[in-house]
Scaffold this motif. Structure first.
Motif, PDB file in Angstrom:
ATOM      1  N   SER A  83      -8.908  39.699  -0.556  1.00 31.02           N
ATOM      2  CA  SER A  83      -9.777  39.954  -1.728  1.00 31.02           C
ATOM      3  C   SER A  83     -11.091  39.194  -1.634  1.00 31.02           C
ATOM      4  N   THR A  84     -11.657  39.139  -0.449  1.00 29.46           N
ATOM      5  CA  THR A  84     -12.902  38.394  -0.248  1.00 29.46           C
ATOM      6  C   THR A  84     -14.095  39.316  -0.041  1.00 29.46           C
ATOM      7  N   TRP A  85     -13.936  40.313   0.834  1.00 32.50           N
ATOM      8  CA  TRP A  85     -15.005  41.296   1.037  1.00 32.50           C
ATOM      9  C   TRP A  85     -14.972  42.286  -0.122  1.00 32.50           C
ATOM     10  N   LEU A 108      -6.054  39.410   5.725  1.00 34.95           N
ATOM     11  CA  LEU A 108      -7.258  40.180   5.399  1.00 34.95           C
ATOM     12  C   LEU A 108      -6.947  41.291   4.403  1.00 34.95           C
ATOM     13  N   SER A 109      -5.916  41.115   3.610  1.00 37.91           N
ATOM     14  CA  SER A 109      -5.487  42.137   2.652  1.00 37.91           C
ATOM     15  C   SER A 109      -6.499  42.294   1.517  1.00 37.91           C
ATOM     16  N   TYR A 138      -3.517  46.899   1.933  1.00 36.87           N
ATOM     17  CA  TYR A 138      -4.496  47.338   0.937  1.00 36.87           C
ATOM     18  C   TYR A 138      -5.921  47.354   1.506  1.00 36.87           C
ATOM     19  N   ASN A 139      -6.069  48.106   2.576  1.00 29.59           N
ATOM     20  CA  ASN A 139      -7.382  48.430   3.116  1.00 29.59           C
ATOM     21  C   ASN A 139      -7.459  49.950   3.227  1.00 29.59           C
ATOM     22  N   HIS A 140      -8.440  50.457   3.968  1.00 34.47           N
ATOM     23  CA  HIS A 140      -8.586  51.905   4.107  1.00 34.47           C
ATOM     24  C   HIS A 140      -8.489  52.335   5.570  1.00 34.47           C
ATOM     25  N   PHE A 141      -7.753  51.590   6.364  1.00 30.58           N
ATOM     26  CA  PHE A 141      -7.595  51.973   7.756  1.00 30.58           C
ATOM     27  C   PHE A 141      -6.865  53.314   7.839  1.00 30.58           C
ATOM     28  N   ASN A 142      -7.418  54.238   8.619  1.00 28.04           N
ATOM     29  CA  ASN A 142      -6.755  55.539   8.770  1.00 28.04           C
ATOM     30  C   ASN A 142      -6.137  55.720  10.146  1.00 28.04           C
ATOM     31  N   THR A 143      -6.328  54.755  11.014  1.00 32.12           N
ATOM     32  CA  THR A 143      -5.623  54.732  12.300  1.00 32.12           C
ATOM     33  C   THR A 143      -5.140  53.309  12.532  1.00 32.12           C
ATOM     34  N   ILE A 144      -4.059  53.207  13.273  1.00 37.21           N
ATOM     35  CA  ILE A 144      -3.516  51.886  13.518  1.00 37.21           C
ATOM     36  C   ILE A 144      -4.406  51.119  14.487  1.00 37.21           C
ATOM     37  N   LEU A 162       3.337  42.321  11.496  1.00 35.59           N
ATOM     38  CA  LEU A 162       2.134  43.100  11.231  1.00 35.59           C
ATOM     39  C   LEU A 162       2.314  43.867   9.924  1.00 35.59           C
ATOM     40  N   TYR A 163       1.407  43.620   8.965  1.00 36.03           N
ATOM     41  CA  TYR A 163       1.466  44.238   7.645  1.00 36.03           C
ATOM     42  C   TYR A 163       0.318  45.232   7.499  1.00 36.03           C
TER      43      TYR A 163
END
Length: 1032
Positions: A83-85, A108-109, A138-144, A162-163
């Motif tokens: 919750s920093t960026w 980096l959640s 809780y990011n928006h990564f669409n590929t691993i 790995l979360y």
């Protein structure tokens, strides 16, 4: 000698300490942290990372927030940058973390990254040889991974956990995507949109994987076939998936090494229970909320002899518990709650499960349960049997339990009427941590012995019983108690003065709805951990003490409603900076609303029904999270501040019954607002464009003001509007047809205005049906987590503890949203206040006291759900529509003081719910309706003022009177041979005869000149006679 050796040890320890930290953090890592902060490039970096100081070079970065170092080497080993960026379109540069060569855990959640900067992505982590745990939830990564940016020869061999929960992963994922994680043991992919996990038979990828979380995706039952390719897998969570298809014993048999299987929230085929017996290593199985029904099968699942924890809660199982339950000899946790099980527990095999520690039978249809049925379960730590019928032994048949409970919950149980005191066996319990005996109508004094016998007690709930007398304090210090709820009893007297000393760590206290009196004791200043306090509906008095508002700085929820508190709302000095819910309504607070409140970020405030003065504060508009404002029934004056328009998240606004003036700010256009009450003020001017875009608006109450102009056309765009009250203003014009677009409307009051023209026929398009949205005051349920309590599992060492902590919504019993949705509407000749379920049920139209003309539209009779219709005091004419007989639920019908004529339709006697009927002061004729059913209860006042109306309860007899306007019943006409004159025929015949005579006279005068001469001579003689008469 010994003393000298001691001092040598002291010196060595001090030297070692100085050496270990003499260098502080490494300079390259300090600079790396500052580069990280600079890369954030957002105001959040100064807020969250304020201690990351680039100016002071002597600042040790190991002491900075969100940084953890090795105490020996001074190297950074953990960074918590969740919750920093704040930038929603951010891309992550993994190279920024390369200076931290010893880092083990990186979080980096909650940063909403969309991906990696090209060539600076995931592969860079391969250079962090000590990294073991990586959080990217809780990011928006669409590929691993970005396969184009790394070589498969590159490994992140150190990574073990790995979360990737709640990202944008979708479609199929391939086992080769994880090839670089050769030592990965735990992988969390829950909360994405993955449909398949493609594996390769014999692949060595993820060969060490032990824990796999695939929950809340779109997997089908076929996913279990893929899981067989993970030879080390012990824990599998595939809850909340579609789970289409069935599973065979062959597929399940390949997972015989699996120890924990979580399927909660998925639509499981019932055959699974029959086939699951082949998973011989299984020790945890949860099928919570899987839609399973019918009787439990007597095979398959009963063969899981190693099973230790079984959760079958929240399904539709029925019948008795099967006898094969006795096979589960290792079972420690059994949750059968929220099903339809029945039968007698005493006859089941539960007593043979001697290893059982946790048993939940709540919310079933079990026959009367005796507590001695559990006497054989010596390891039992928790019993939950809420909403069942409980019989416990009388004093002559007491039993001493062999177990010592930590949790005992039996709320809303039908205890045997012979004994309405707490169960006797509780006197022998000494390790209770949580006890709930609420909603049982128990009597007697406060059970102090429960607290004295259980020094580790944390939660006590006795709400909604019939305990009496004063609140008795235990003799000993109770440092473990965090929650006490004794609301809705008959306790009286003052709160003991030493209350805050005995319960210093209390977090939640609910003493509402009793008969407590006196003031808030001084010892409350010791409740420094208190988060929620409810003292409402008592007889407390005095001012809110300053020591309380200064010391209880953790307070989030404060409700003092319906007491006799007085003085200023808060003392001049207070420190309740975390306060979010403040409800002080229905007291005697006076003075102005303190400006010091402007520094508090409120979510809900209720100051209604006090003696507050001054203006509505403008600083309220700066409280960006404020969702509910209720300040009705005070003496506030001045205009409504324009600043309130900035409250885009507001759901409830009640400023009614004050002395507010000026116009309604046109900027009120919150899309989230549901209820607006500005009635009984001095507001003036037209109804502006305020609320024009408030698509969620359910209630608009502007009655009893000085508003002018017409109802605006945009009113029809408020698709959710259910209550529209504009009574007693100075509005004029026609009632707009756009009102008919409000299909959810159920209460419409336009009375006491200056509307003219006809009643719109299209009002019949509105159903006026009941809806629960009217009493729903908006809700701030998202903030419930501030008051979440432990799951009952948490007191035991179970694998289900963490899982159910996330799944169940167990909250302390505080009403967080307290705004009262109350509406005044006139019906049956009186003004009533409606709220709650009664408001949901009520529907009506009031167009009285206007200048409406024309006939009553017969189509209005199709509004079958309406309960009240008032069209009185207008200029309506024509007959009463016979279609009104279709209003089967109508209770009040007022058509008085109009110009209605014709007969009263006899079909109206079919209205069996009608309580008030008024057609007085019209031009109605004929006989009153038969005095059957409801019409037998109406007196003369319902019909008076109609001179041509006859029959009971009027004193005019339809038979004795000879008035041609008095019409007998149809059957009387037939019996008497039509002896009465039909007035319609009479008038027509008379007109025809009159016209015929006139035509005859003119014809004779035209044909015969002599008669024509004689006629005009006689006219001339008559004219001369009258002239002489006037002159003389």
């Amino acid at each position: 000698m010994e003393l000298g050796r001691f001092w040598w040890w002291v010196v060595l320890v001090l030297v070692q300490s100085c050496i270990s930290r003499s260098f502080g953090c490494w300079e390259q890592e300090r600079l790396g942290l500052l580069r990280l902060k600079a890369s954030i490039n957002d105001l959040n970096s100064d807020f969250f990372l304020s201690s990351w100081n680039s100016v002071n070079k002597d600042s040790d970065c190991c002491d900075w927030e969100r940084v953890k170092c090795n105490i020996t080497t001074g190297r950074v080993i953990q960074l918590a940058l969740d919750s920093t960026w704040a930038k929603a379109d951010g891309y992550l540069n993994a190279s920024l973390f390369l200076p931290f060569e010893e880092i083990k855990c990186l979080d980096l959640s909650f940063n909403w990254f969309h991906g990696w900067i090209p060539n600076e992505g995931f592969e860079r982590f391969s250079r962090l040889g000590k990294l073991e745990v990586l959080y990217l939830n809780y990011n928006h990564f669409n590929t691993i991974l970005q396969s184009y940016s790394y070589s498969y020869s590159t490994e992140i061999a150190s990574l073990k956990k790995l979360y990737l929960r709640s990202n944008n992963l979708s479609g199929s994922i391939h086992i080769q995507d994880f090839e670089i994680f050769s030592n990965l043991e735990e992988l969390y992919l829950g909360g994405n949109k993955i449909v398949d996990f493609v594996t390769i038979e014999g692949s060595k990828s993820l060969s060490k994987l032990k824990v796999l979380d695939l929950s809340s995706n779109n997997f089908s039952a076929q996913i279990l076939e893929s899981m067989a390719e993970f030879p080390s897998l012990k824990i599998l969570n595939i809850g909340y998936n579609k789970w289409e298809g069935s599973v065979t014993t062959k597929e399940l048999g390949r997972l015989n090494n699996l120890e924990q299987l979580y399927l909660h929230g998925s639509s499981i085929d019932k055959s699974f229970l029959r086939n699951v017996g082949v998973m011989t290593s299984l020790n945890v199985l949860t099928l919570h909320n899987c839609g399973l029904n019918g009787n439990l099968p007597d095979q398959g699942w009963c063969e899981l002899r190693n099973l230790q924890e079984l959760d079958l809660s929240d399904n539709y199982f029925e019948g008795i518990l099967p006898s094969c339950l006795a096979n589960l000899i290792s079972l420690r946790v059994l949750d059968l709650s929220f099903n339809h099980f029945n039968g007698n527990i005493a006859h089941s095999q539960l007593s043979s499960l001697t290893s059982l520690e946790y048993l939940s039978l709540s919310n079933n249809y079990l026959n009367t349960i005796t507590l001695s049925s559990f006497s054989n379960l010596s390891n039992l730590k928790a019993i939950l049997s809420d909403n069942n019928k409980i019989v416990y032994e009388t004093y002559s048949k007491t039993w001493t339990p062999t177990f010592q409970l930590k949790v005992f919950s039996m709320s809303n149980c039908s205890f045997n009427r012979l004994n309405r005191t707490p169960p006797e066996f509780l006197h022998y319990q000494y390790h209770l941590r949580e006890i709930d005996l609420s909603h049982n109508n128990l009597t007697g004094k406060f059970p102090t012995w429960l607290l004295e016998n259980n020094p580790t007690l944390e939660i006590l709930s006795l709400r909604n019983n019939s305990f009496t007398g004063p609140f008795l304090m235990p003799y000993h210090f109770q440092p473990n108690i965090t929650s006490i709820d004794i609301s809705n009893n008959h306790f009286r007297g003052p709160i003991p003065t030493n209350f805050g000393l005995i319960f210093p760590n209390l977090e939640n206290l609910n003493m509402s709805r009793n008969a407590f009196q006196g003031s808030i004791p001084t010892s409350f200043e010791n409740l420094v951990s208190l988060k929620a306090l409810d003292l409402s509906n008592n007889f407390f008095s005095g001012a809110i003490p300053e020591h309380f508002t200064m010391r209880c700085s953790s307070l989030t929820y404060l409700k003092l409603s319906y007491n006799n508190f007085s003085g200023q709302i808060f003392p001049t000095n207070f420190n309740l900076t975390k306060l979010q819910f403040l409800h002080l309504d229905n007291n005697h607070f006076s003075g102005k609303i303190p400006s010091s409140f402007s520094s508090i970020d409120f979510l809900s405030i209720d100051f209604s029904n006090n003696i507050l003065l001054g203006m509505v504060p403008r600083w309220m508009g700066n409280m960006s999270n404020l969702g509910e404002i209720s300040m009705a029934k005070n003496q506030l004056e001045g205009p409504i501040p324009m600043e309130l328009c900035k409250l885009v998240g507001i759901t409830f606004l009640d400023l009614s019954e004050n002395y507010l003036s000026g116009s309604i700010p046109s900027c009120f256009n919150s899309s989230s607002i549901k209820h607006v009450h500005l009635n009984k003020n001095r507001l003036s001017g037209p109804i502006t464009s305020a609320f024009q875009n408030s698509s969620s608006l359910v209630t608009l109450n502007l009655r009893d003001n000085y508003l002018i102009g017409e109802i605006p056309d945009w009113i029809g765009s408020l698709s959710s509007l259910s209550i529209l009250l504009l009574k007693e203003n100075h509005l004029k014009g026609r009632i707009p047809n756009r009102l008919c677009l409000l299909r959810n409307l159920s209460l419409l009051d336009l009375s006491y205005n200056k509307f003219f023209g006809p009643i719109p026929h299209c009002l019949s398009n509105i159903s006026f049906k009941a809806t629960d949205r009217k009493s729903d005051s908006g809700g701030i349920s998202i903030f419930k987590n501030n008051f979440k309590k432990k799951s009952s599992f948490a007191y035991l060492e179970t694998n289900l503890a963490n899982m159910r902590d996330e799944e169940l919504d167990d909250f302390y019993s505080f009403q967080l949203v307290d705004a009262k949705q109350e509406v005044e509407f006139t019906t049956k000749g009186r003004a009533y206040c409606y709220e709650g379920d009664i408001l949901n049920y009520m529907s009506g139209i009031d167009l009285s006291c206007n200048s409406l003309v024309g006939e009553i539209p017969p189509k209005l009779g199709s509004i079958s759900n309406i309960h009240a219709l008032n069209l009185s005091h207008n200029n309506l004419m024509g007959p009463i529509p016979a279609t009104f007989s279709n209003m089967k639920q109508i209770e009040s019908l007022d058509l008085s003081y109009n110009n209605l004529n014709g007969k009263i339709p006899t079909q109206l006697t079919e209205l069996t719910s009608l309580e008030v009927f008024n057609v007085s002061h019209n031009n109605l004729s004929g006989a009153t309706p038969n005095r059957n059913a409801q019409f037998g209860t109406f007196d003369e006042s319902s019909y008076e003022g109609n001179p041509f109306l006859c029959g009971a309860p009027l004193h005019t007899d339809c038979i004795k009177t000879g008035s041609p306007s008095i019409m007998p019943e149809t059957n009387q006409l037939e019996e008497e041979g039509d002896s009465f004159v039909d007035m319609d025929v009479f008038y027509i015949t008379f007109a025809v005869a009159y016209i015929t005579v006139l035509l005859g006279i003119f014809t004779v005068l035209y044909i015969n000149p002599y008669w024509r001469w004689a006629w005009f001579k006689s006219i001339d003689a008559c004219y001369g006679f009258f002239v002489d008469l006037v002159v003389h």
